[in-house]
Design a protein around this motif. Structure first.
Motif, mmCIF file in Angstrom:
data_model
loop_
_atom_site.group_PDB
_atom_site.id
_atom_site.type_symbol
_atom_site.label_atom_id
_atom_site.label_comp_id
_atom_site.label_asym_id
_atom_site.label_seq_id
_atom_site.Cartn_x
_atom_site.Cartn_y
_atom_site.Cartn_z
ATOM 1 N N MET A 204 5.672 -21.394 -7.735
ATOM 2 C CA MET A 204 5.622 -20.350 -6.702
ATOM 3 C C MET A 204 4.518 -20.670 -5.686
ATOM 4 N N PHE A 205 4.711 -20.144 -4.486
ATOM 5 C CA PHE A 205 3.628 -20.161 -3.500
ATOM 6 C C PHE A 205 2.889 -18.828 -3.628
ATOM 7 N N ASP A 206 1.616 -18.823 -3.244
ATOM 8 C CA ASP A 206 0.820 -17.609 -3.333
ATOM 9 C C ASP A 206 1.021 -16.752 -2.087
ATOM 10 N N ASN A 207 1.247 -15.448 -2.289
ATOM 11 C CA ASN A 207 1.232 -14.541 -1.152
ATOM 12 C C ASN A 207 -0.121 -13.844 -1.118
ATOM 13 N N GLY A 208 -0.668 -13.650 -2.341
ATOM 14 C CA GLY A 208 -2.004 -13.092 -2.456
ATOM 15 C C GLY A 208 -2.008 -11.667 -2.989
ATOM 16 N N PHE A 209 -3.212 -11.178 -3.272
ATOM 17 C CA PHE A 209 -3.374 -9.784 -3.703
ATOM 18 C C PHE A 209 -3.206 -8.883 -2.474
ATOM 19 N N ARG A 210 -2.502 -7.804 -2.659
ATOM 20 C CA ARG A 210 -2.160 -6.923 -1.536
ATOM 21 C C ARG A 210 -3.253 -5.890 -1.301
ATOM 22 N N GLN A 211 -3.558 -5.660 -0.025
ATOM 23 C CA GLN A 211 -4.579 -4.720 0.425
ATOM 24 C C GLN A 211 -3.910 -3.688 1.325
ATOM 25 N N ILE A 212 -4.519 -2.500 1.415
ATOM 26 C CA ILE A 212 -3.949 -1.426 2.227
ATOM 27 C C ILE A 212 -4.628 -1.406 3.598
ATOM 28 N N THR A 213 -3.840 -1.453 4.658
ATOM 29 C CA THR A 213 -4.417 -1.267 5.989
ATOM 30 C C THR A 213 -3.893 0.047 6.561
ATOM 31 N N THR A 214 -4.746 0.697 7.360
ATOM 32 C CA THR A 214 -4.373 1.990 7.944
ATOM 33 C C THR A 214 -4.826 2.049 9.404
ATOM 34 N N GLY A 215 -4.244 3.019 10.127
ATOM 35 C CA GLY A 215 -4.614 3.186 11.527
ATOM 36 C C GLY A 215 -5.626 4.299 11.725
ATOM 37 N N SER A 216 -5.382 5.425 11.039
ATOM 38 C CA SER A 216 -6.181 6.624 11.370
ATOM 39 C C SER A 216 -7.379 6.871 10.468
ATOM 40 N N LYS A 217 -7.283 6.526 9.180
ATOM 41 C CA LYS A 217 -8.438 6.793 8.294
ATOM 42 C C LYS A 217 -8.509 5.745 7.186
ATOM 43 N N PRO A 218 -9.735 5.465 6.660
ATOM 44 C CA PRO A 218 -9.850 4.486 5.572
ATOM 45 C C PRO A 218 -9.370 5.080 4.243
ATOM 46 N N ILE A 219 -8.867 4.239 3.336
ATOM 47 C CA ILE A 219 -8.444 4.667 1.995
ATOM 48 C C ILE A 219 -9.542 4.240 1.026
ATOM 49 N N GLU A 220 -10.311 5.226 0.526
ATOM 50 C CA GLU A 220 -11.438 4.915 -0.374
ATOM 51 C C GLU A 220 -11.200 5.435 -1.789
ATOM 52 N N LYS A 221 -10.383 6.473 -1.932
ATOM 53 C CA LYS A 221 -10.080 7.024 -3.258
ATOM 54 C C LYS A 221 -8.596 7.392 -3.320
ATOM 55 N N PRO A 222 -8.052 7.512 -4.512
ATOM 56 C CA PRO A 222 -6.586 7.715 -4.622
ATOM 57 C C PRO A 222 -6.082 8.871 -3.765
ATOM 58 N N GLY A 223 -6.856 9.959 -3.754
ATOM 59 C CA GLY A 223 -6.433 11.158 -3.002
ATOM 60 C C GLY A 223 -6.237 10.894 -1.515
ATOM 61 N N ASP A 224 -6.897 9.830 -1.003
ATOM 62 C CA ASP A 224 -6.776 9.534 0.437
ATOM 63 C C ASP A 224 -5.364 9.090 0.802
ATOM 64 N N LEU A 225 -4.565 8.701 -0.194
ATOM 65 C CA LEU A 225 -3.190 8.241 0.077
ATOM 66 C C LEU A 225 -2.204 9.394 0.209
ATOM 67 N N ALA A 226 -2.627 10.600 -0.167
ATOM 68 C CA ALA A 226 -1.707 11.752 -0.141
ATOM 69 C C ALA A 226 -1.097 11.927 1.249
ATOM 70 N N GLY A 227 0.242 11.896 1.290
ATOM 71 C CA GLY A 227 0.976 12.140 2.537
ATOM 72 C C GLY A 227 0.928 11.002 3.542
ATOM 73 N N VAL A 228 0.290 9.890 3.207
ATOM 74 C CA VAL A 228 0.192 8.769 4.165
ATOM 75 C C VAL A 228 1.539 8.073 4.298
ATOM 76 N N HIS A 229 2.008 7.940 5.533
ATOM 77 C CA HIS A 229 3.259 7.217 5.779
ATOM 78 C C HIS A 229 2.940 5.727 5.776
ATOM 79 N N ILE A 230 3.345 5.069 4.687
ATOM 80 C CA ILE A 230 2.972 3.663 4.501
ATOM 81 C C ILE A 230 4.231 2.796 4.376
ATOM 82 N N ARG A 231 4.228 1.663 5.070
ATOM 83 C CA ARG A 231 5.348 0.720 4.960
ATOM 84 C C ARG A 231 5.201 -0.087 3.696
#
Ligand code: X2X
Length: 331
Positions: A143-170
């Protein structure tokens, strides 16, 4: 027979003999959803150049990056129908055809890339490769490596699980990725990779998740502000060939292509490890803000949901046990 007719027939014979092309001589199509600048493309193009030289310029591979030939799953159908011959694809998208293909993508399963390659060059890789082969595809070993996945956002940083609530993420078209972000209360939308930049630019979604080399080569720093180093999932690319096409190739040609793709995969794995540092600096210079989230909080939040139990059931106890041999107990 006159001297003249003898010379003409001898010349014809020589010409015919010298220009008989081997049966496999042709230009073959390799499509990918990756941007042209991604390290995997660079290594695959290098391999294609060597394959062409190794086959006296007879085996030519033409590249179609940037989802030029269509969406992730559309192109998978083109590979299966033989319209294209090669397609590097991640386990996430492949899980739509072969569900076990996303086994390595279980949330927070792996902590380091060494753990990953032990599993993917080991029994987890074998399990998935065999299932993909049973679907009629030819699957190259490494296999080729794609890498460990990270979350990017536009409006606010994701620092704790609760920050993902309601976030429209692709997320990629993958049931596992969708269920992971649903488990955190987010609103995941599965969108083909080629359409992610536009979906972010038009604010159809406010977030996406991918390894840093894709945040860079996909130019997501132009449409995203924050990077949360969640390492929430590892995924890689299987290099696939159309089964019927591959079977028809002479064994010596199969060996040449396999050897060069193997070299490329091992080199690309090193590239990604070496590049991660410089890409981080490049993304910061491009204005992105990096945050180190509390990963343990994400893992225990996931443990508190039925995510692991559900996917253990879906993948089956045997496959799950194979994964846990490398990851330790999950869930
Ligand atoms: O679609 C994605 O996000 C990508 C390119 O990382 C995969 O192929 C899984």
């Amino acid at each position: 027979m006159t001297r003249r007719s003898f010379v003409m027939s001898a010349t014809a014979a020589v010409t015919t003999f010298s220009i008989v092309k081997p049966a496999f001589a042709a230009t073959y199509k390799l499509a990918t959803n990756l941007p042209a600048g991604h390290p995997m493309l660079a290594r695959l193009q290098e391999a294609a150049t060597k394959i062409k030289a190794d086959t006296n310029d007879e085996f030519d591979i033409r590249f179609f990056p940037n989802s030029q030939l269509g969406g992730d799953l559309e192109v998978l159908s083109q590979l299966r129908s033989g319209a294209i011959q090669f397609y590097p694809l991640a386990g996430a998208q492949l899980s739509n055809l072969v569900p076990i293909a996303s086994l390595n993508g279980v949330g927070f399963a792996f902590n380091t890339i060494d753990e990953v390659w032990k599993a993917m060059d080991g029994e987890v890789g074998t399990l998935i490769r065999n299932a993909l082969t049973d679907s009629g595809l030819f699957v190259f070993n490494e296999m080729f490596d794609n890498g460990f996945r990270q979350i990017t956002t536009g409006s606010k940083p994701i620092e704790k699980p609760g920050d993902l609530a309601g976030v429209h993420i692709r997320v990629p078209p993958s049931p596992l990725s969708t269920s992971l972000f649903k488990a955190f209360g987010a609103a995941p939308q599965s969108i083909s990779f080629g359409e992610v930049y536009t979906a972010l630019q038009t604010k159809l979604v406010d977030a996406q998740e991918n390894p840093l080399p894709l945040v860079d080569s996909g130019k997501f720093y132009e449409v995203q502000k924050y990077v949360s180093l969640s390492n929430h999932m590892w995924d890689g690319f299987w290099i696939l060939a159309n089964g019927a096409f591959w079977k028809k190739l002479p064994p010596e040609t199969q060996e040449i292509v396999s050897k060069r793709f193997r070299e490329a995969a091992l080199a690309e794995r090193k590239d990604l490890v070496e590049l991660t540092g410089s890409i981080t600096e490049k993304l910061k210079a491009a204005g992105m803000t990096f945050v180190e989230p509390d990963r343990e909080a994400f893992r225990s939040a996931l443990n508190a949901t039925s995510f692991y139990a559900d996917w253990k059931e879906k993948f089956g106890a045997e496959a799950w046990a194979t994964l846990e041999k490398y990851t330790g107990k999950l869930g």
